[in-house]
Design a protein around this motif. Structure first.
Motif, PDB file in Angstrom:
ATOM      1  N   ILE A   8       0.872  -1.176   0.000  1.00 37.35           N
ATOM      2  CA  ILE A   8       0.000   0.000   0.000  1.00 37.35           C
ATOM      3  C   ILE A   8       0.905   1.221   0.000  1.00 37.35           C
ATOM      4  CG2 ILE A   8      -1.921   1.161   1.176  1.00 37.35           C
ATOM      5  CD1 ILE A   8      -0.728  -2.034   2.699  1.00 37.35           C
ATOM      6  N   THR A   9       0.749   2.065  -0.996  1.00 36.50           N
ATOM      7  CA  THR A   9       1.621   3.246  -1.083  1.00 36.50           C
ATOM      8  C   THR A   9       1.123   4.339  -0.140  1.00 36.50           C
ATOM      9  OG1 THR A   9       1.774   2.682  -3.407  1.00 36.50           O
ATOM     10  CG2 THR A   9       2.731   4.776  -2.752  1.00 36.50           C
ATOM     11  N   PRO A  10       1.987   4.884   0.698  1.00 38.79           N
ATOM     12  CA  PRO A  10       1.527   5.930   1.636  1.00 38.79           C
ATOM     13  C   PRO A  10       1.503   7.300   0.961  1.00 38.79           C
ATOM     14  CG  PRO A  10       3.812   5.405   2.101  1.00 38.79           C
ATOM     15  CD  PRO A  10       3.397   4.522   0.948  1.00 38.79           C
ATOM     16  N   ASP A 132       9.573  -6.449  -4.514  1.00 36.90           N
ATOM     17  CA  ASP A 132       8.674  -6.604  -3.351  1.00 36.90           C
ATOM     18  C   ASP A 132       7.995  -7.962  -3.360  1.00 36.90           C
ATOM     19  OD1 ASP A 132       8.911  -3.973  -2.369  1.00 36.90           O
ATOM     20  OD2 ASP A 132       7.327  -3.234  -3.710  1.00 36.90           O
ATOM     21  N   ILE A 133       7.598  -8.369  -4.555  1.00 39.82           N
ATOM     22  CA  ILE A 133       6.796  -9.589  -4.687  1.00 39.82           C
ATOM     23  C   ILE A 133       7.690 -10.827  -4.658  1.00 39.82           C
ATOM     24  CG2 ILE A 133       5.294 -10.864  -6.273  1.00 39.82           C
ATOM     25  CD1 ILE A 133       4.363  -8.046  -7.344  1.00 39.82           C
ATOM     26  N   LEU A 134       8.760 -10.775  -5.455  1.00 40.31           N
ATOM     27  CA  LEU A 134       9.588 -11.974  -5.640  1.00 40.31           C
ATOM     28  C   LEU A 134      10.389 -12.326  -4.393  1.00 40.31           C
ATOM     29  CD1 LEU A 134      10.836 -11.161  -9.262  1.00 40.31           C
ATOM     30  CD2 LEU A 134       9.043 -12.794  -8.596  1.00 40.31           C
ATOM     31  N   GLN A 149      -0.423  -4.661 -15.309  1.00 37.34           N
ATOM     32  CA  GLN A 149       0.819  -4.540 -16.080  1.00 37.34           C
ATOM     33  C   GLN A 149       2.043  -4.776 -15.185  1.00 37.34           C
ATOM     34  OE1 GLN A 149       2.245  -0.690 -17.383  1.00 37.34           O
ATOM     35  NE2 GLN A 149       2.739  -1.493 -19.414  1.00 37.34           N
ATOM     36  N   ASN A 150       2.007  -4.187 -13.981  1.00 37.25           N
ATOM     37  CA  ASN A 150       3.155  -4.364 -13.085  1.00 37.25           C
ATOM     38  C   ASN A 150       3.361  -5.839 -12.736  1.00 37.25           C
ATOM     39  OD1 ASN A 150       3.679  -1.666 -13.116  1.00 37.25           O
ATOM     40  ND2 ASN A 150       2.688  -1.209 -11.169  1.00 37.25           N
ATOM     41  N   LEU A 151       2.264  -6.563 -12.606  1.00 39.14           N
ATOM     42  CA  LEU A 151       2.402  -7.984 -12.280  1.00 39.14           C
ATOM     43  C   LEU A 151       2.940  -8.784 -13.471  1.00 39.14           C
ATOM     44  CD1 LEU A 151      -0.602  -8.655  -9.943  1.00 39.14           C
ATOM     45  CD2 LEU A 151       1.782  -8.419  -9.418  1.00 39.14           C
TER      46      LEU A 151
END
Ligand code: ADP
Ligand code: TRP
Length: 339
Positions: A8-10, A132-134, A149-151
């Motif tokens: 979640i971007t602050p 972040d994901i990997l 797209q980011n995924l």
């Protein structure tokens, strides 16, 4: 058990669109696997260059999520910046990513099309997100449709690296696109978004909340005439809060006439107040105990840093990047202000 991850971007106060489009699903999914949720403060730096603002947004979001039901016993909740290996992985991933792929990035292209000059951070934003994901071997990534797209970029980079080293060192995640909820309209009827200044924030209350609800745009059908609920912004918001029976009752009132938009707005105001009443109380209590919030994030960070090594160790070995120290032997920081 599947690893679930989202960030979640602050970048501002959370609003009803964020809640129904993302947060509610994050909270539900903490029951469904090993969930990792983090505050993507490095990402917010691509658009905000005011330290105080990022700091206060960060604490706001931590309080919001905990108040709304994120349970640190059930999931790992932490700051992106508490896992320095993410930045290390971003570099490695970047060396496998063609510039041409990044040039197709939607957020980047939008800026260029507006004649603005994006920074390298925005250009490589999807690579940081891929890291972040990997880095946690994530299986499922619950996000809004705008993140598709980011995924895809993330899966592509992981595929390239696995192919290069002939080993599945990075797990390609499945997107879990949350499409069940329609776009939540803002008070002007456009998509609710902080960039349009049309939001009702989850923790708005009292006069501020009332003023926003009362200013939701409607057409000028007179009070006694029948109205179409399906074309009304107020009703679109009511639908998010009301159960089937209540929805039917209000829709009938609209169609019968003699029921004004003012009535509908009052009803909506009451619904928002009731729906978030408990969370509002919990948030106030939590805000008086920032030491607890600090501890939750610190513990989450410790777990996340440790988990990150499960991916980083084999990757450093494969890529030939040596280190003479162990990142996980960490000591607490006295820089965290918690204020
Ligand atoms: P904003 O548009 O206010 O900048 P973000 O882009 O930070 O919001 O949104 C974070 C997530 O919240 C999105 O990925 C999306 O899933 C969800 N979201 C935001 N606005 C809405 C909306 N109006 N309706 C439904 N979901 C939304
Ligand atoms: N880009 C996401 C958004 O704007 C936030 C985010 C950063 C994220 N890193 C992530 C989401 C990793 C999912 C997984 O909403």
């Amino acid at each position: 058990m599947k690893t679930i991850l989202s960030g979640i971007t602050p970048s501002g106060k959370l609003h009803l669109g964020n809640y129904f489009g993302a947060i509610r699903q994050h909270i539900q999914m903490q029951e469904k696997g090993d969930a990792f949720y983090f505050i993507a403060n490095y990402h917010s730096l691509t658009s905000i260059n005011d330290g105080e603002q990022i700091r206060s947004n960060t604490y706001d979001i931590a309080l919001d999520y905990l108040a709304l039901g994120l349970d640190p016993e059930k999931c790992t909740f932490f700051l992106q910046s508490d896992v320095p290996q993410v930045v290390e992985l971003t570099w490695i991933l970047g060396t496998f990513t063609p510039v041409s792929k990044m040039e197709k990035g939607v957020a980047y292209k939008e800026k260029v099309d507006k004649g603005l000059s994006p920074n390298i951070g925005l250009f490589t934003y999807p690579i940081l997100q891929a890291a972040d994901i990997l880095i946690y071997n994530s299986d499922l990534v619950p996000v809004g449709a705008d993140q598709k797209q980011n995924l895809e970029i993330c899966r592509d980079i992981a595929g390239t690296i696995n192919h290069q080293y002939g080993e599945e060192v990075l797990k390609q995640p499945e997107p879990h696109i949350v499409e069940s909820v329609a776009v939540v309209p803002g008070i002007d009827g456009q998509k609710m978004s902080k960039s349009y200044g049309n939001t009702i924030n989850i923790f708005d209350e009292g006069k501020t909340l009332k003023k926003k609800v009362m200013s939701i745009e409607t057409d000028s059908t007179p009070l006694d005439e029948p109205k179409d609920p399906e074309s009304c912004n107020v009703f679109a918001l009511i639908k998010l809060f009301a159960d089937e029976e209540k929805k039917k009752e209000i829709a009938e009132n609209y169609r019968a006439g003699g029921y004004g938009y003012g009535h509908a707005k009052k009803e909506l105001l009451g619904m928002i107040e009731d729906y978030f009443a408990e969370a509002r109380e919990r948030r106030k209590k939590l805000a008086e105990n920032m030491a607890y919030v600090h501890e939750v994030l610190a513990e989450g960070g410790r777990k996340a840093r440790k988990r990150a090594e499960d991916v980083m160790k084999p990757l450093r070995r494969l890529t030939g990047i040596e280190q003479t120290f162990n990142v996980v032997d960490d000591i607490p920081s006295d820089e965290f202000t918690g204020a």
